[in-house]
Design a protein around this motif. Structure first.
Motif, PDB file in Angstrom:
ATOM      1  N   THR B  75       0.835  -1.204   0.000  1.00 18.76           N
ATOM      2  CA  THR B  75       0.000   0.000   0.000  1.00 18.76           C
ATOM      3  C   THR B  75       0.871   1.256   0.000  1.00 18.76           C
ATOM      4  OG1 THR B  75      -1.811  -1.151   1.093  1.00 18.76           O
ATOM      5  CG2 THR B  75      -1.762   1.246   1.310  1.00 18.76           C
ATOM      6  N   LEU B  76       1.898   1.282   0.834  1.00 16.81           N
ATOM      7  CA  LEU B  76       2.782   2.455   0.886  1.00 16.81           C
ATOM      8  C   LEU B  76       3.510   2.634  -0.442  1.00 16.81           C
ATOM      9  CD1 LEU B  76       4.182   2.001   4.502  1.00 16.81           C
ATOM     10  CD2 LEU B  76       2.733   3.884   3.710  1.00 16.81           C
ATOM     11  N   ALA B  77       4.020   1.545  -1.006  1.00 20.29           N
ATOM     12  CA  ALA B  77       4.732   1.644  -2.283  1.00 20.29           C
ATOM     13  C   ALA B  77       3.792   2.136  -3.383  1.00 20.29           C
ATOM     14  CB  ALA B  77       5.339   0.289  -2.665  1.00 20.29           C
ATOM     15  N   ASP B  78       2.577   1.619  -3.377  1.00 22.87           N
ATOM     16  CA  ASP B  78       1.612   2.022  -4.404  1.00 22.87           C
ATOM     17  C   ASP B  78       1.259   3.503  -4.246  1.00 22.87           C
ATOM     18  OD1 ASP B  78       0.135   1.270  -6.679  1.00 22.87           O
ATOM     19  OD2 ASP B  78      -1.706   1.129  -5.507  1.00 22.87           O
ATOM     20  N   ALA B  79       1.081   3.941  -3.010  1.00 24.21           N
ATOM     21  CA  ALA B  79       0.776   5.361  -2.778  1.00 24.21           C
ATOM     22  C   ALA B  79       1.938   6.240  -3.217  1.00 24.21           C
ATOM     23  CB  ALA B  79       0.454   5.588  -1.302  1.00 24.21           C
ATOM     24  N   SER B  80       3.155   5.761  -3.014  1.00 25.12           N
ATOM     25  CA  SER B  80       4.332   6.571  -3.384  1.00 25.12           C
ATOM     26  C   SER B  80       4.386   6.832  -4.883  1.00 25.12           C
ATOM     27  CB  SER B  80       5.620   5.874  -2.923  1.00 25.12           C
ATOM     28  OG  SER B  80       5.978   4.836  -3.834  1.00 25.12           O
ATOM     29  N   GLN B  81       3.732   6.001  -5.667  1.00 20.36           N
ATOM     30  CA  GLN B  81       3.709   6.184  -7.121  1.00 20.36           C
ATOM     31  C   GLN B  81       2.362   6.724  -7.595  1.00 20.36           C
ATOM     32  OE1 GLN B  81       6.637   5.847  -8.790  1.00 20.36           O
ATOM     33  NE2 GLN B  81       7.306   5.536  -6.663  1.00 20.36           N
ATOM     34  N   GLY B 207      13.244  -3.037   1.956  1.00 25.75           N
ATOM     35  CA  GLY B 207      13.222  -3.813   0.709  1.00 25.75           C
ATOM     36  C   GLY B 207      12.182  -3.282  -0.268  1.00 25.75           C
ATOM     37  N   ALA B 208      11.003  -2.944   0.242  1.00 27.15           N
ATOM     38  CA  ALA B 208       9.947  -2.413  -0.627  1.00 27.15           C
ATOM     39  C   ALA B 208      10.360  -1.073  -1.227  1.00 27.15           C
ATOM     40  CB  ALA B 208       8.645  -2.259   0.170  1.00 27.15           C
ATOM     41  N   ALA B 209      11.010  -0.241  -0.434  1.00 19.45           N
ATOM     42  CA  ALA B 209      11.421   1.087  -0.927  1.00 19.45           C
ATOM     43  C   ALA B 209      12.482   0.945  -2.015  1.00 19.45           C
ATOM     44  CB  ALA B 209      11.950   1.930   0.236  1.00 19.45           C
ATOM     45  N   VAL B 210      13.461   0.085  -1.788  1.00 14.78           N
ATOM     46  CA  VAL B 210      14.536  -0.066  -2.774  1.00 14.78           C
ATOM     47  C   VAL B 210      13.989  -0.655  -4.072  1.00 14.78           C
ATOM     48  CG1 VAL B 210      16.723  -1.218  -3.268  1.00 14.78           C
ATOM     49  CG2 VAL B 210      16.336  -0.197  -1.022  1.00 14.78           C
ATOM     50  N   ALA B 211      13.103  -1.617  -3.974  1.00 19.50           N
ATOM     51  CA  ALA B 211      12.512  -2.193  -5.187  1.00 19.50           C
ATOM     52  C   ALA B 211      11.728  -1.139  -5.969  1.00 19.50           C
ATOM     53  CB  ALA B 211      11.595  -3.368  -4.818  1.00 19.50           C
ATOM     54  N   THR B 212      11.004  -0.307  -5.251  1.00 20.12           N
ATOM     55  CA  THR B 212      10.200   0.712  -5.929  1.00 20.12           C
ATOM     56  C   THR B 212      11.115   1.726  -6.621  1.00 20.12           C
ATOM     57  OG1 THR B 212       8.434   0.401  -4.331  1.00 20.12           O
ATOM     58  CG2 THR B 212       8.408   2.458  -5.597  1.00 20.12           C
ATOM     59  N   LEU B 213      12.200   2.106  -5.963  1.00 22.76           N
ATOM     60  CA  LEU B 213      13.173   3.012  -6.617  1.00 22.76           C
ATOM     61  C   LEU B 213      13.769   2.346  -7.853  1.00 22.76           C
ATOM     62  CD1 LEU B 213      14.981   4.515  -3.493  1.00 22.76           C
ATOM     63  CD2 LEU B 213      13.458   5.717  -5.099  1.00 22.76           C
ATOM     64  N   ALA B 214      14.126   1.087  -7.737  1.00 20.73           N
ATOM     65  CA  ALA B 214      14.732   0.386  -8.869  1.00 20.73           C
ATOM     66  C   ALA B 214      13.762   0.309 -10.050  1.00 20.73           C
ATOM     67  CB  ALA B 214      15.154  -1.033  -8.450  1.00 20.73           C
ATOM     68  N   LYS B 224       1.753   4.820 -14.099  1.00 21.74           N
ATOM     69  CA  LYS B 224       0.612   4.206 -14.788  1.00 21.74           C
ATOM     70  C   LYS B 224       0.386   2.777 -14.298  1.00 21.74           C
ATOM     71  CE  LYS B 224       0.904   6.880 -19.020  1.00 21.74           C
ATOM     72  NZ  LYS B 224       1.285   6.868 -20.437  1.00 21.74           N
ATOM     73  N   VAL B 225       1.492   2.103 -13.999  1.00 23.83           N
ATOM     74  CA  VAL B 225       1.359   0.758 -13.443  1.00 23.83           C
ATOM     75  C   VAL B 225       0.704   0.827 -12.068  1.00 23.83           C
ATOM     76  CG1 VAL B 225       2.589  -1.327 -12.787  1.00 23.83           C
ATOM     77  CG2 VAL B 225       3.425   0.045 -14.712  1.00 23.83           C
ATOM     78  N   ALA B 226       1.134   1.796 -11.280  1.00 28.08           N
ATOM     79  CA  ALA B 226       0.622   1.918  -9.912  1.00 28.08           C
ATOM     80  C   ALA B 226      -0.894   2.016  -9.914  1.00 28.08           C
ATOM     81  CB  ALA B 226       1.241   3.148  -9.238  1.00 28.08           C
ATOM     82  N   ASP B 227      -1.406   2.737 -10.884  1.00 28.07           N
ATOM     83  CA  ASP B 227      -2.858   2.876 -10.975  1.00 28.07           C
ATOM     84  C   ASP B 227      -3.536   1.514 -11.137  1.00 28.07           C
ATOM     85  OD1 ASP B 227      -5.205   4.330 -11.053  1.00 28.07           O
ATOM     86  OD2 ASP B 227      -5.222   4.382 -13.237  1.00 28.07           O
ATOM     87  N   ARG B 228      -2.817   0.607 -11.822  1.00 29.32           N
ATOM     88  CA  ARG B 228      -3.409  -0.720 -12.059  1.00 29.32           C
ATOM     89  C   ARG B 228      -3.335  -1.624 -10.840  1.00 29.32           C
ATOM     90  NH1 ARG B 228       0.037  -2.056 -17.289  1.00 29.32           N
ATOM     91  NH2 ARG B 228      -0.009   0.100 -18.001  1.00 29.32           N
ATOM     92  N   VAL B 229      -2.456  -1.277  -9.869  1.00 33.35           N
ATOM     93  CA  VAL B 229      -2.307  -2.150  -8.705  1.00 33.35           C
ATOM     94  C   VAL B 229      -3.569  -2.091  -7.832  1.00 33.35           C
ATOM     95  CG1 VAL B 229      -0.926  -2.602  -6.639  1.00 33.35           C
ATOM     96  CG2 VAL B 229       0.193  -2.143  -8.815  1.00 33.35           C
ATOM     97  N   VAL B 230      -4.381  -1.047  -7.999  1.00 29.34           N
ATOM     98  CA  VAL B 230      -5.758  -1.152  -7.535  1.00 29.34           C
ATOM     99  C   VAL B 230      -6.602  -1.334  -8.781  1.00 29.34           C
ATOM    100  CG1 VAL B 230      -7.655  -0.056  -6.346  1.00 29.34           C
ATOM    101  CG2 VAL B 230      -5.302   0.333  -5.584  1.00 29.34           C
ATOM    102  N   ASP B 231      -7.216  -2.508  -8.874  1.00 25.09           N
ATOM    103  CA  ASP B 231      -7.941  -2.863 -10.106  1.00 25.09           C
ATOM    104  C   ASP B 231      -9.001  -1.849 -10.496  1.00 25.09           C
ATOM    105  OD1 ASP B 231      -6.638  -5.143 -10.615  1.00 25.09           O
ATOM    106  OD2 ASP B 231      -8.421  -6.372 -10.745  1.00 25.09           O
ATOM    107  N   ARG B 232      -9.128  -1.724 -11.774  1.00 24.61           N
ATOM    108  CA  ARG B 232     -10.248  -0.970 -12.300  1.00 24.61           C
ATOM    109  C   ARG B 232     -11.549  -1.699 -12.010  1.00 24.61           C
ATOM    110  NH1 ARG B 232      -8.213  -0.957 -18.015  1.00 24.61           N
ATOM    111  NH2 ARG B 232      -6.868  -2.339 -16.838  1.00 24.61           N
ATOM    112  N   ILE B 233     -12.617  -0.925 -11.844  1.00 27.80           N
ATOM    113  CA  ILE B 233     -13.943  -1.529 -11.798  1.00 27.80           C
ATOM    114  C   ILE B 233     -14.565  -1.319 -13.155  1.00 27.80           C
ATOM    115  CG2 ILE B 233     -16.251  -1.304 -10.853  1.00 27.80           C
ATOM    116  CD1 ILE B 233     -15.184  -0.986  -8.236  1.00 27.80           C
TER     117      ILE B 233
END
Lengths: 239, 239, 239, 239
Positions: B75-81, B207-214, B224-233
């Motif tokens: 959730t935090l990683a998704d919000a960061s993007q 680990g989550a922060a470093v992966a998101t930076l990478a 644009k990917v982050a938007d998809r991590v919460v599915d469209r209805i």
């Protein structure tokens, strides 16, 4: 509603699919117990792999004919949301129960056992009742949720769910009244004492009902999903 | 952003999904340990199969409602993007933590254990910290990478990843702060000493922060990917 | 050719993916051997499940960036059919080898072992050479065949193939020169004596070449398939 | 009918695919028995995982060339519904049988065994005959049903089905006449006494015939499905 196979074909599909499911559950239980040399974890692991894989295969096989319910709790829940008409429900449930018993007999023949035998496997108590409630709640949640996303995912979602549920419930997740009744007629690894079956069925129906109510609120469009739980027949298939 | 379910429904979906995930992780650990006759490899294999399969089923189930994060690090990683607004984050995380503890309690009830019990399972030291860093780095990499390709692949990618990670990390890959806190309240196979939990959470968030930076660098279109991590209805679902 | 990420990003993706693959192969081997109490079948089964699942997850993750080759034999075969230009090949192979060694080191850190250690695990003889030839022949056949059908199937086809090949070859199917070199630096379950590595690499390259020739005849459109073995980037991702 | 590869290419694909399938079945049986320390359940579990995974990979690989029958019972059933012309049937079946024996020899080479050896593994009696009937009935049901839904599902449906059927039949589900003949030439875990092979083949063909008749009634559009059991070739592949 989309066009569908006539009720006779769908009922036969339910019977055939439920028979193969029970043959898989009971047969793999017998094989696993015979080979495992007393290690119950290993026997249950083999039984789990066989059951989860069988569900994937059988729902892919019969889904496009009858919806591949194989389970009165699923049929009742689907009817409650208008996915199936109430007058079709008895044919579905009778076919499932008849198929389940036939599947047990087939498993017994394949392993040289008597056609039927009353199980002596005790499965009772609060922990097991709670397990069947949770197991069937989860099963209906998975069906409602994954059918909503896309119907192609349902076979994999259900197969994966039951694979997990065999291990995370103390009852090994029967989660299906027809399966429960038929497994009472098998004095093997997968059996359940006839006296314990009614409690399982009550807990299962309660779990299915609560999951359906919960998803009724979570997904306002649930009746549209219900329609998908019996697969559409593609017009080009109606030759 | 695509239309979404309201926040209340999404928070309930996160709580329910995380509860079922923890019931699966903890419940299957108890079952596996009870049946495995002291063979830890066999117990962990059963625990792994159940957890991986549960993830596939639950992400397919709840993905189309809340995105099926079940994990504050996600959730935090998704919000960061920008995939989730920051004001929605507290509801997600509270729902995940509450759901996780509820799931542990449900597992304990299903196996006749006390609702909660402080774990005495030591999990500490550099190797385990490194393991949780790698495990959560890998989890976020898998989510960012597979969501980018197509959102339908995410449930299988995450389920497969955790199946592997249970075995390739010395910590068995908690990779989830909510899961870590709740497993501290289970003195069973899947538990972790409360004193060891904070270190796990720190390593996971790193680990989550470093992966998101990478992946921010690897995939310029990450928001644009982050938007998809919460599915469209789908619009037709908004009845 | 479809638009692609620039070579730097693709090389980093190859390195990162190969590192996680080796961490999974070597790490799960260590864990499995530690827990299995001397039962090699059980240890290899856990190692297999972890490796197959890791491949599914990692190909889904990195496929849309670099094609997720993780394997010099795949990169060479793909270049031979025009899927990758020859001037890109050195960057791919160097990234794969560097990533493979990094992954071994990461696995060792996660299990408290020295960064590198020369393996003493003998793997030699005609049966093992034949095994590596067959294993890599099969791997390339699976890639060429399944990529032709639809690229979405490749992660599952490759993961399933290696799951099987761990068991049906006496060498446990390294099928990858970068993996072979790096596993020579791990004196653990998954290791191979450095002296045995060159023979494995020769057999692997021969198997890949023969499979590519066979599919060149079987599928006249193979160069079009080759283009798909490095995934397209969707235009909307090119922000 | 959709455009297809010429018969020579399809026959070679059938031979190659059936060879790899037999290498997987027999090879993993040898490996599993060698490592399992006498625990037959563990050996069969490894053999099962390898076989099911190999089927998924090989059907994804060869499906788009020849349909990936690998099985005379499937070829005959498909021809009976017009999916394949009868004049193509002999090439398919000869390729399958030749490939099956080649695959056994390859497995034996990979494990340092003689090329062929007559099996001494007895598999006879009513329970085993019934098992092969049910196993092949189920296999054809799965193929007819899942191909109808969508051809992309067939590899997963068949792989999952055989994974289950290894455990729920007392014969471990050969379900394939070419496989049966070739396994008679392997005195290893997966073998069958030559004297027992004819009975298996008869039961298999009967099961396939009954399943095809049943689905002829269940799915009126079966001949259209039959056409899909040999995959279409995409026009853009016909370079």
């Amino acid at each position: 509603m989309a066009p569908r196979a006539d009720l006779a074909r769908r009922a036969v599909a339910e019977a055939l699919g439920t028979a193969l499911l029970l043959a898989a559950v009971v047969g793999s239980g017998i094989m696993a117990e015979r080979l495992a040399g007393g290690n119950v974890a290993l026997a249950l692991l083999a039984n789990t792999v066989a059951t989860g894989a069988a569900l994937v295969a059988l729902i892919l096989t019969f889904g496009a004919i009858s919806g591949a319910h194989f389970n009165p709790a699923v049929t009742l829940a689907d009817a409650s949301q208008g996915g199936l008409s109430w007058r079709e429900v008895p044919a579905y449930i009778l076919a499932q129960i008849a198929g389940a018993f036939a599947g047990v007999a087939v498993a017994h023949v394949m392993f040289g056992e008597a056609l039927f035998s009353a199980s002596r496997h005790e499965r009772s108590g609060l922990a097991q009742m709670a397990s069947e409630f949770v197991a069937t709640f989860g099963l209906l949640a998975v069906i409602w949720g994954s059918a909503r996303r896309r119907v192609e995912a349902v076979p994999f979602a259900v197969g994966a769910y039951i694979t997990a549920a065999y291990w995370f419930t103390s009852s090994t997740s029967f989660a299906n009244p027809a399966v429960t009744l038929a497994r009472a007629a098998s004095d093997t690894f997968a059996g359940i004492r006839p006296a314990d079956a009614p409690g399982f069925v009550v807990a299962q129906l309660a779990g299915a009902a609560v999951a359906t109510l919960a998803f009724r609120w979570l997904v306002p469009a649930l009746p549209k999903v219900a329609d998908r739980v019996v697969d559409r027949i593609l017009p080009e298939d109606m030759s």
